[in-house]
Design a protein around this motif. Structure first.
Motif, mmCIF file in Angstrom:
data_model
loop_
_atom_site.group_PDB
_atom_site.id
_atom_site.type_symbol
_atom_site.label_atom_id
_atom_site.label_comp_id
_atom_site.label_asym_id
_atom_site.label_seq_id
_atom_site.Cartn_x
_atom_site.Cartn_y
_atom_site.Cartn_z
ATOM 1 N N ALA A 114 -15.505 0.135 -1.845
ATOM 2 C CA ALA A 114 -14.466 -0.786 -1.355
ATOM 3 C C ALA A 114 -13.060 -0.289 -1.639
ATOM 4 C CB ALA A 114 -14.656 -2.167 -1.992
ATOM 5 N N LEU A 115 -12.920 0.695 -2.538
ATOM 6 C CA LEU A 115 -11.597 1.191 -2.899
ATOM 7 C C LEU A 115 -11.309 2.570 -2.293
ATOM 8 C CD1 LEU A 115 -11.335 0.083 -6.650
ATOM 9 C CD2 LEU A 115 -10.312 -0.984 -4.643
ATOM 10 N N LYS A 116 -12.057 2.925 -1.265
ATOM 11 C CA LYS A 116 -11.829 4.222 -0.633
ATOM 12 C C LYS A 116 -10.426 4.344 -0.045
ATOM 13 C CE LYS A 116 -16.296 6.235 0.553
ATOM 14 N NZ LYS A 116 -17.183 6.670 1.651
ATOM 15 N N TRP A 117 -9.844 3.191 0.317
ATOM 16 C CA TRP A 117 -8.504 3.205 0.907
ATOM 17 C C TRP A 117 -7.427 3.492 -0.146
ATOM 18 C CZ3 TRP A 117 -4.938 -0.326 -0.958
ATOM 19 C CH2 TRP A 117 -5.455 -1.352 -1.743
ATOM 20 N N VAL A 118 -7.779 3.345 -1.431
ATOM 21 C CA VAL A 118 -6.802 3.600 -2.502
ATOM 22 C C VAL A 118 -6.739 5.111 -2.739
ATOM 23 C CG1 VAL A 118 -6.218 3.238 -4.933
ATOM 24 C CG2 VAL A 118 -7.217 1.379 -3.590
ATOM 25 N N PRO A 119 -5.548 5.715 -2.612
ATOM 26 C CA PRO A 119 -5.452 7.162 -2.827
ATOM 27 C C PRO A 119 -5.936 7.554 -4.221
ATOM 28 C CG PRO A 119 -3.409 6.283 -1.904
ATOM 29 C CD PRO A 119 -4.257 5.103 -2.289
ATOM 30 N N LYS A 120 -6.570 8.705 -4.327
ATOM 31 C CA LYS A 120 -7.020 9.183 -5.627
ATOM 32 C C LYS A 120 -5.804 9.377 -6.536
ATOM 33 C CE LYS A 120 -9.624 12.907 -7.848
ATOM 34 N NZ LYS A 120 -10.412 12.006 -8.661
ATOM 35 N N SER A 121 -5.875 8.826 -7.721
ATOM 36 C CA SER A 121 -4.724 8.894 -8.626
ATOM 37 C C SER A 121 -4.485 10.324 -9.109
ATOM 38 C CB SER A 121 -4.953 7.973 -9.827
ATOM 39 O OG SER A 121 -3.880 8.105 -10.736
ATOM 40 N N LEU A 147 0.720 6.501 -7.034
ATOM 41 C CA LEU A 147 -0.524 7.170 -7.434
ATOM 42 C C LEU A 147 -0.507 8.661 -7.108
ATOM 43 C CD1 LEU A 147 -1.494 4.333 -8.017
ATOM 44 C CD2 LEU A 147 -3.616 4.827 -6.790
ATOM 45 N N GLN A 148 0.219 9.025 -6.068
ATOM 46 C CA GLN A 148 0.303 10.447 -5.713
ATOM 47 C C GLN A 148 1.376 11.180 -6.514
ATOM 48 O OE1 GLN A 148 0.876 9.937 -1.515
ATOM 49 N NE2 GLN A 148 -1.313 9.839 -1.084
ATOM 50 N N GLY A 149 2.096 10.442 -7.339
ATOM 51 C CA GLY A 149 3.049 11.071 -8.250
ATOM 52 C C GLY A 149 4.413 11.346 -7.663
ATOM 53 N N THR A 150 4.763 10.698 -6.553
ATOM 54 C CA THR A 150 6.057 10.980 -5.932
ATOM 55 C C THR A 150 7.143 9.991 -6.341
ATOM 56 O OG1 THR A 150 5.414 9.769 -3.941
ATOM 57 C CG2 THR A 150 5.038 12.136 -3.950
ATOM 58 N N THR A 151 6.799 8.978 -7.120
ATOM 59 C CA THR A 151 7.815 8.095 -7.696
ATOM 60 C C THR A 151 7.546 7.967 -9.193
ATOM 61 O OG1 THR A 151 6.488 6.129 -7.130
ATOM 62 C CG2 THR A 151 8.249 6.773 -5.599
ATOM 63 N N VAL A 205 0.829 -1.215 0.000
ATOM 64 C CA VAL A 205 0.000 0.000 0.000
ATOM 65 C C VAL A 205 0.858 1.258 0.000
ATOM 66 C CG1 VAL A 205 -1.787 1.281 1.237
ATOM 67 C CG2 VAL A 205 -1.911 -1.207 1.108
ATOM 68 N N ASP A 206 1.943 1.258 0.770
ATOM 69 C CA ASP A 206 2.835 2.429 0.797
ATOM 70 C C ASP A 206 3.355 2.733 -0.609
ATOM 71 O OD1 ASP A 206 2.664 2.607 3.603
ATOM 72 O OD2 ASP A 206 4.299 1.186 3.847
ATOM 73 N N ASN A 207 3.791 1.681 -1.288
ATOM 74 C CA ASN A 207 4.346 1.849 -2.633
ATOM 75 C C ASN A 207 3.282 2.312 -3.621
ATOM 76 O OD1 ASN A 207 6.484 1.611 -4.559
ATOM 77 N ND2 ASN A 207 5.491 -0.243 -5.310
ATOM 78 N N LEU A 208 2.082 1.715 -3.486
ATOM 79 C CA LEU A 208 0.966 2.120 -4.340
ATOM 80 C C LEU A 208 0.640 3.596 -4.142
ATOM 81 C CD1 LEU A 208 -1.540 1.422 -6.172
ATOM 82 C CD2 LEU A 208 -2.765 0.929 -4.034
ATOM 83 N N ALA A 209 0.562 4.013 -2.886
ATOM 84 C CA ALA A 209 0.199 5.402 -2.581
ATOM 85 C C ALA A 209 1.216 6.371 -3.177
ATOM 86 C CB ALA A 209 0.104 5.593 -1.074
ATOM 87 N N ALA A 210 2.499 6.048 -3.038
ATOM 88 C CA ALA A 210 3.538 6.950 -3.563
ATOM 89 C C ALA A 210 3.428 7.095 -5.075
ATOM 90 C CB ALA A 210 4.922 6.416 -3.183
ATOM 91 N N GLY A 221 -1.910 -0.726 -12.301
ATOM 92 C CA GLY A 221 -2.188 -0.050 -13.567
ATOM 93 C C GLY A 221 -3.621 0.424 -13.670
ATOM 94 N N ARG A 222 -4.557 -0.406 -13.195
ATOM 95 C CA ARG A 222 -5.977 -0.033 -13.254
ATOM 96 C C ARG A 222 -6.242 1.158 -12.334
ATOM 97 N NH1 ARG A 222 -6.393 -5.849 -12.925
ATOM 98 N NH2 ARG A 222 -7.156 -5.867 -10.775
ATOM 99 N N TRP A 223 -5.714 1.052 -11.124
ATOM 100 C CA TRP A 223 -5.990 2.106 -10.144
ATOM 101 C C TRP A 223 -5.275 3.411 -10.518
ATOM 102 C CZ3 TRP A 223 -4.887 -1.803 -5.649
ATOM 103 C CH2 TRP A 223 -5.964 -2.683 -5.548
ATOM 104 N N ALA A 224 -4.083 3.310 -11.103
ATOM 105 C CA ALA A 224 -3.382 4.526 -11.540
ATOM 106 C C ALA A 224 -4.186 5.258 -12.607
ATOM 107 C CB ALA A 224 -1.996 4.180 -12.080
ATOM 108 N N ALA A 225 -4.938 4.509 -13.415
ATOM 109 C CA ALA A 225 -5.777 5.109 -14.449
ATOM 110 C C ALA A 225 -7.072 5.671 -13.879
ATOM 111 C CB ALA A 225 -6.096 4.073 -15.524
ATOM 112 N N GLY A 226 -7.315 5.435 -12.594
ATOM 113 C CA GLY A 226 -8.534 5.930 -11.956
ATOM 114 C C GLY A 226 -9.697 4.973 -12.071
ATOM 115 N N TYR A 227 -9.455 3.769 -12.599
ATOM 116 C CA TYR A 227 -10.537 2.800 -12.767
ATOM 117 C C TYR A 227 -11.029 2.337 -11.395
ATOM 118 C CZ TYR A 227 -13.111 -1.303 -14.401
ATOM 119 O OH TYR A 227 -14.097 -2.224 -14.668
ATOM 120 N N GLY A 228 -12.320 2.450 -11.161
ATOM 121 C CA GLY A 228 -12.908 2.022 -9.897
ATOM 122 C C GLY A 228 -12.791 3.039 -8.776
ATOM 123 N N SER A 229 -12.410 4.278 -9.104
ATOM 124 C CA SER A 229 -12.171 5.270 -8.047
ATOM 125 C C SER A 229 -13.437 5.633 -7.275
ATOM 126 C CB SER A 229 -11.544 6.531 -8.651
ATOM 127 O OG SER A 229 -12.409 7.084 -9.643
ATOM 128 N N GLY A 230 -14.614 5.343 -7.850
ATOM 129 C CA GLY A 230 -15.843 5.659 -7.141
ATOM 130 C C GLY A 230 -16.363 4.528 -6.284
#
Length: 478
Positions: free
Chosen positions: A309-316, A283-287, A276-281, A297-306
């Motif tokens: 169950a994916l509220k814990w995934v930072p907004k891409s 998606l937030q554009g810091t790596t 999750v730490d790596n995913l967050a970094a 890849g799906r979450w970085a594209a914003g797929y499923g952002s609404g």
């Protein structure tokens, strides 16, 4: 004569209770029709706890009950406890589980012990053999059988992908500066030296806003990255004649030192990053680069952002800016995966089988791999080619093409008797690496642990299993 022959076949089928699969029905429909006779039954299935289990809890379980009248009880188990729970149920004979999710590298242990039901007779009875050919070869040919028999249906296209920031890689000033310094074009790295060059260059230019790369480093996943890199650099896990471990070779030492050195151009504290730490970094554009499974890849594209169950995934913050590529050296680790199997102690074997055939079928699985809130990844040729999937976001075609190519070139996870023990030894070794212990000391200890496990299993027994595994096309790079 022809009529009499057909009549004879029909009579035999009637006597044996076997239904000839209808030619105009797909495997999902066949499973549904056959399962209706078990309406009112409840079957249980072991599923990885967390997001993965939302598939049978929210989607496939309720849909199966509506279609067939069979209830599905989902038994959520943390991944690191699944093997033990399944073996305990088998050894006790309790029959608490009907269907199972099984990590393919466990197959020698589970199938060898008799804990899994052979599926060939059901595959033929319910007309599923043709649809199995649609499963990508990397999974179908390596993760489905043990000792020539089918024990599980590959159901998750796990494979490692390289993700990179297209906007940074395509920036004219960055491209010009990189080429001036290193003499080659700024592009996704083809080897680990290039990853070092690119990672350090971006960090030097953009940190602390953006670092060159970030990887998950804490247990249990980095050991899959080690398995890939160790083999791609020429390493062998064992001497095939003696089964003495060779992970502490010069190749092992080279890979450990490379992994340690990479942390220097990654964000401070990366040694403690989990999935999750790596995913967050990223998606937030810091790596600017990372390596992980397809959900990134799906979450970085914003797929499923609404999705709730994916509220814990930072907004891409990087939607539309992410490119997909093979990992350095071009043979990514398949990394875990799941098979659907039937427990040998199930009291509802046929009903359980029909459920997993329906889940795994071309039609149902295409729906499941598009569920935004689960972690099932495309694993069929028809998934990669699906026009519906390829239209989900602008870069989805490139995403699916990269998953397909990565799977075709993928390296198999090591799969031996008591594989969980070898995995644990690798995981602990990498934790020691981040803690600052001498790499050679760590590798020598890991080799000793490998040898102790092998001796406990029995050298000749393990040698036979290793020989079968090592002969597979995806075991060692050719």
């Amino acid at each position: 004569m022809k009529f009499r022959t057909l009549l004879g076949v029909a009579a035999i089928l009637a006597l044996t209770g076997v239904s000839a699969p209808a030619a105009d029905k797909d495997a999902a429909d066949i499973a549904v029709e056959a399962a209706k006779k078990y309406a009112g039954t409840t079957i249980s299935i072991v599923w990885e706890a967390g997001l993965q289990s939302l598939d049978p809890l929210n989607y496939s379980g309720p849909k199966w009950e509506k279609l067939t009248g069979i209830k599905v009880k989902v038994v959520e188990v943390p991944t690191d406890q699944m093997f033990t729970k399944i073996m305990q149920d088998f050894k006790s004979g309790a029959g608490a589980y009907d269907a199972l999710n099984v990590i393919p590298s466990w197959m020698p242990d589970l199938a060898g012990a008799g804990a899994l039901e052979p599926l060939d007779k059901y595959v033929d009875k319910f007309g599923y053999r043709d649809e199995l050919q649609d499963i990508a070869a990397a999974y179908r040919d390596n993760q489905m059988q043990y000792d020539g028999k089918i024990f599980g249906f590959p159901d998750d296209g796990d494979v490692m992908l390289l993700y990179y920031r297209k906007d940074i890689f395509e920036d004219p000033k960055m491209k010009e500066g990189f080429k001036a310094k290193f003499g080659y074009e700024l592009a996704p790295p083809k080897d680990w030296k290039q990853l070092d060059d690119i990672g350090q260059f971006i960090t030097d230019k953009m940190a602390p806003k953006v670092y060159g790369a970030g990887f998950f480093r804490t247990a249990p996943y980095p050991q899959y990255m080690f398995q890939e890199r160790f083999r791609m650099e020429g390493g062998k896990f064992f001497n095939a004649d003696t089964m003495k471990s060779t992970v502490n070779s010069d190749v092992g030492l080279k890979v450990f030192k490379q992994m340690l050195a990479e942390n220097k151009f990654m964000p401070p504290g990366v040694e403690q990053w989990n999935f999750v730490d790596n995913l967050a970094a990223f998606l937030q554009g810091t790596t600017a680069m990372t390596i992980s499974w397809p959900p990134y890849g799906r979450w970085a594209a914003g797929y499923g952002s609404g999705e709730e169950a994916l509220k814990w995934v930072p907004k891409s913050q990087v939607a539309g800016k992410v490119g997909y590529a093979l990992t350095p050296l071009g043979r990514p680790e398949l990394g875990v995966g799941f098979d659907l199997s039937v427990s040998a102690t199930s009291k509802n074997k046929e009903a359980a089988y029909l459920f997993i055939q329906w889940l795994n079928s071309k039609k149902t699985s295409l729906e499941r791999v598009q569920l935004p809130y689960t972690l099932r990844d495309p694993f069929r040729l028809s998934h990669y080619a699906s026009e519906k999937y390829r239209a989900l976001w602008p870069d989805a075609p490139a995403y699916l093409d990269t998953i397909k190519t990565s799977g075709e070139k993928g390296l198999l996870d090591l799969s031996l008797l008591q594989q969980d023990k070898y995995d644990e030894a690798m995981t602990k070794a990498i934790s020691s690496l981040w803690a600052g212990e001498d790499p050679k000391t760590i590798l020598d200890r890991m080799a000793q642990q490998f040898d102790a496990i092998t001796e406990k299993v029995g050298i000749e027994n393990q040698k036979a299993v290793y020989k079968v595994w090592a002969a597979k096309p995806g075991a060692y790079p050719q």
